[in-house]
Scaffold this motif. Structure first.
Motif, mmCIF file in Angstrom:
data_model
loop_
_atom_site.group_PDB
_atom_site.id
_atom_site.type_symbol
_atom_site.label_atom_id
_atom_site.label_comp_id
_atom_site.label_asym_id
_atom_site.label_seq_id
_atom_site.Cartn_x
_atom_site.Cartn_y
_atom_site.Cartn_z
ATOM 1 N N GLU A 46 -4.688 -11.439 -5.079
ATOM 2 C CA GLU A 46 -3.821 -10.463 -4.432
ATOM 3 C C GLU A 46 -4.281 -10.151 -3.010
ATOM 4 O O GLU A 46 -3.806 -9.212 -2.390
ATOM 5 C CB GLU A 46 -3.802 -9.163 -5.255
ATOM 6 N N SER A 47 -5.234 -10.942 -2.497
ATOM 7 C CA SER A 47 -5.852 -10.617 -1.220
ATOM 8 C C SER A 47 -4.902 -10.701 -0.040
ATOM 9 O O SER A 47 -5.172 -10.128 0.999
ATOM 10 C CB SER A 47 -7.054 -11.536 -0.976
ATOM 11 N N SER A 48 -3.780 -11.407 -0.186
ATOM 12 C CA SER A 48 -2.849 -11.501 0.931
ATOM 13 C C SER A 48 -2.108 -10.197 1.156
ATOM 14 O O SER A 48 -1.421 -10.036 2.164
ATOM 15 C CB SER A 48 -1.844 -12.635 0.692
ATOM 16 N N CYS A 49 -2.226 -9.239 0.232
ATOM 17 C CA CYS A 49 -1.506 -7.970 0.356
ATOM 18 C C CYS A 49 -2.447 -6.769 0.253
ATOM 19 O O CYS A 49 -2.015 -5.664 -0.048
ATOM 20 C CB CYS A 49 -0.420 -7.866 -0.713
ATOM 21 N N GLU A 50 -3.738 -6.946 0.469
ATOM 22 C CA GLU A 50 -4.701 -5.866 0.268
ATOM 23 C C GLU A 50 -5.861 -6.035 1.233
ATOM 24 O O GLU A 50 -6.244 -7.153 1.579
ATOM 25 C CB GLU A 50 -5.199 -5.910 -1.181
ATOM 26 N N ARG A 51 -6.435 -4.903 1.692
ATOM 27 C CA ARG A 51 -7.600 -4.978 2.573
ATOM 28 C C ARG A 51 -8.440 -3.712 2.442
ATOM 29 O O ARG A 51 -7.974 -2.681 1.947
ATOM 30 C CB ARG A 51 -7.168 -5.182 4.021
ATOM 31 N N TYR A 52 -9.700 -3.792 2.919
ATOM 32 C CA TYR A 52 -10.589 -2.640 2.904
ATOM 33 C C TYR A 52 -10.193 -1.643 3.993
ATOM 34 O O TYR A 52 -9.697 -2.031 5.061
ATOM 35 C CB TYR A 52 -12.040 -3.071 3.162
ATOM 36 N N GLU A 53 -10.449 -0.356 3.721
ATOM 37 C CA GLU A 53 -10.286 0.696 4.722
ATOM 38 C C GLU A 53 -11.670 1.033 5.257
ATOM 39 O O GLU A 53 -12.426 1.792 4.639
ATOM 40 C CB GLU A 53 -9.643 1.933 4.091
ATOM 41 N N VAL A 54 -12.022 0.421 6.385
ATOM 42 C CA VAL A 54 -13.368 0.578 6.946
ATOM 43 C C VAL A 54 -13.279 1.136 8.360
ATOM 44 O O VAL A 54 -12.423 0.718 9.144
ATOM 45 C CB VAL A 54 -14.124 -0.782 6.978
ATOM 46 N N ASP A 55 -14.186 2.070 8.685
ATOM 47 C CA ASP A 55 -14.292 2.568 10.051
ATOM 48 C C ASP A 55 -15.271 1.665 10.801
ATOM 49 O O ASP A 55 -16.493 1.873 10.786
ATOM 50 C CB ASP A 55 -14.790 4.018 10.057
#
Length: 510
Positions: free
Chosen positions: A81-90
């Protein structure tokens, strides 16, 4: 002796007959656009994932590989599912180092919104080879059909190419495997470009000298119309096979042109087929509601060279040789830069449909700029200037940071407009610098460098972009600058009749 240009004064230089034929040929340019750049929508979809602009910037700063950047962008335990998801990182945090191995993001929250588009892995992309085989077909077919058009006539060559286009286009859509696709796409390319060039030469030979530039530019402008239609088709026809059918269908309709277009009287005269030329010219005059004088009975071309065109004709004499080399390089440059800029849209991470549509719109000012300048200024200066503007825009775009998105987009669009002007001008300048008996063959031979450029462009773009995304733009810009300088060595052809013999090229003062 009465020449065909003399008779056009009586029959009509751009009357109802020529306008009808011109309108029919303009329709040919639209599906040609789908064949030429359709790979943007038909190509193999590469592995991709959510794009994080901060990671992209940090990757360039830290020298991370694409694999490392992907690991720090998307959850590894959910690869499907990585094509539609990512980390929220500062990523602005000073605590984050450049050592990717030290960064543990397993407990970082994720988001399912790819608001910044996607990042693509173009390593091993199969459309490289797919596009290359199409351009191999263009290369071989343009020479073969160019020769046939000068040997057997413009009309028959145009019609035969459309038979090939229709059959092989459907074969591409029905290809059972990848190898068959490559073979059928090569055959598809064999007919498409050669037929388009034959149509271009035919319509420019049917009109008076003052209308050549208008029909030449507008004929190509309908290619831009096809560019605008293509993303709309691709948006509604998501299956590449049915999109291929939609692009191919018009070629079946073009077979009906057998009953609606004549052979070129200029070509007939160059082959000493005067009776057929007279008959066609009389029919044109009748449709234009014009009356011919008795001069039609002496219609001939004593300077015509009825021998078969050969490659040696293009390089045997000094000026022909110079024209061939400069025009060939400009065909190559136009193809590399034009196709490179279009395919670049697919790796920028935005909405390819919208980006493609916007970039297509800038082609229309290019056509109007040509129409406005080439009769006032001439061919050479606008031709050279368009190359230089395109080159400068490519170099400047490469240096503008991504944070200045709209400014970068505007400059890139100026580059696209400049190279579109160049592409449109090289075609009709090419026809004006070769005599009748070798004109179609000469254009076809020079334009083979366009096909070489089409083969080189995707490799240049995708391979160099892996090193630095903007590196291909530096290559494109340099090529365009050199091409612009070489154009200044060509003669001006504004207001001159089409040459009939090589002597007309070597000794224009006569």
């Amino acid at each position: 002796m009465t020449t065909f240009d003399d008779i056009l004064e009586e029959a009509g230089k751009f009357g109802r007959c020529q306008k009808r034929i011109f309108a029919l040929f303009c329709l040919v340019s639209m599906p040609w656009a789908g064949v030429y750049v359709g790979i943007v929508f038909q190509g193999f979809t590469p592995d991709h994932w959510c794009r994080d602009p901060a990671v992209v910037e940090r990757r360039q700063t830290c020298g991370w590989s694409l694999t490392e950047a992907r690991r720090l962008t998307v959850p590894q335990g959910n690869r499907s599912e990585s094509s539609c998801e990512r980390y929220e990182v500062d990523w602005n945090s000073t605590a984050l180092s450049c050592d990717s191995e030290e960064l543990d993001l397993s407990r970082i929250p994720t988001t399912a919104a790819c608001k910044d588009g996607w990042e693509y892995d173009y390593e091993g992309r199969q459309s490289f080879v797919t596009e290359a085989t199409l351009n191999v077909g263009f290369l071989v077919g343009s020479i073969a059909i160019g020769y046939l058009a000068d040997r057997f006539g413009r009309k028959i060559s145009f019609l035969m190419s459309n038979v090939l286009n229709a059959v092989t286009g459907i074969m591409v859509a029905m290809a059972p495997n990848y190898v068959a696709l490559l073979v059928f796409r090569t055959l598809y390319g064999f007919g498409v470009k050669g037929g388009w060039v034959a149509g271009y030469v035919l319509i420019t030979e049917l009109v008076g000298v003052e209308y050549r530039r208008t029909v030449g530019v507008l004929y190509q402008m309908f290619f831009s119309v096809g560019i605008l239609i293509l993303p709309l088709l691709a948006y509604f026809i998501s299956d590449w096979r049915w999109l291929q059918v939609a692009i191919t269908a018009p070629y079946f309709i073009f077979l009906s042109y057998y009953w609606f277009i004549p052979e070129s009287p200029r070509w007939l005269l160059s082959q000493k087929q005067n009776a057929k030329a007279v008959k066609i010219t009389q029919a044109m005059a009748k449709e234009n509601k014009k009356t011919l004088s008795s001069n039609i009975e002496t219609l001939t071309d004593d300077n015509a060279e009825s021998r078969t065109a050969s490659f040696m004709d293009l390089i045997r004499t000094p000026k022909m040789r110079k024209h061939t080399l400069i025009l060939s390089f400009n065909w190559f440059t136009s193809a590399v830069v034009y196709q490179g800029l279009i395919m670049r849209l697919g790796i920028l991470g935005g909405d390819v449909y919208i980006d493609f549509l916007i970039s297509g719109l800038v082609e229309f000012p290019a056509a109007f700029l040509i129409l406005f300048t080439i009769e006032r200024i001439g061919r050479r200066i606008p031709f050279a200037s368009a190359n230089i503007v395109a080159g400068a825009a490519c170099l400047i775009t490469a240096m503008i940071p991504d944070s200045m998105f709209w400014f970068k987009t505007v400059v890139a669009c100026i580059g696209r407009m400049g190279i579109t002007m160049t592409f449109e001008m090289v075609v009709f300048v090419n026809t004006e610098l070769y005599p009748t008996f070798v004109r179609n063959f000469g254009v076809s031979v020079c334009s083979t460098l366009c096909d070489v450029g089409g083969i080189v462009a995707p490799f240049l773009l995708y391979r160099l972009a892996v090193i630095w995304l903007e590196l291909p733009l530096l290559i494109f810009g340099s090529l365009a600058f050199v091409a612009g300088g070489l154009v200044l060595l060509l003669p001006e052809t504004r207001g001159l009749p089409l040459p009939d013999t090589i002597d007309d090229i070597e000794h224009p003062e006569r």
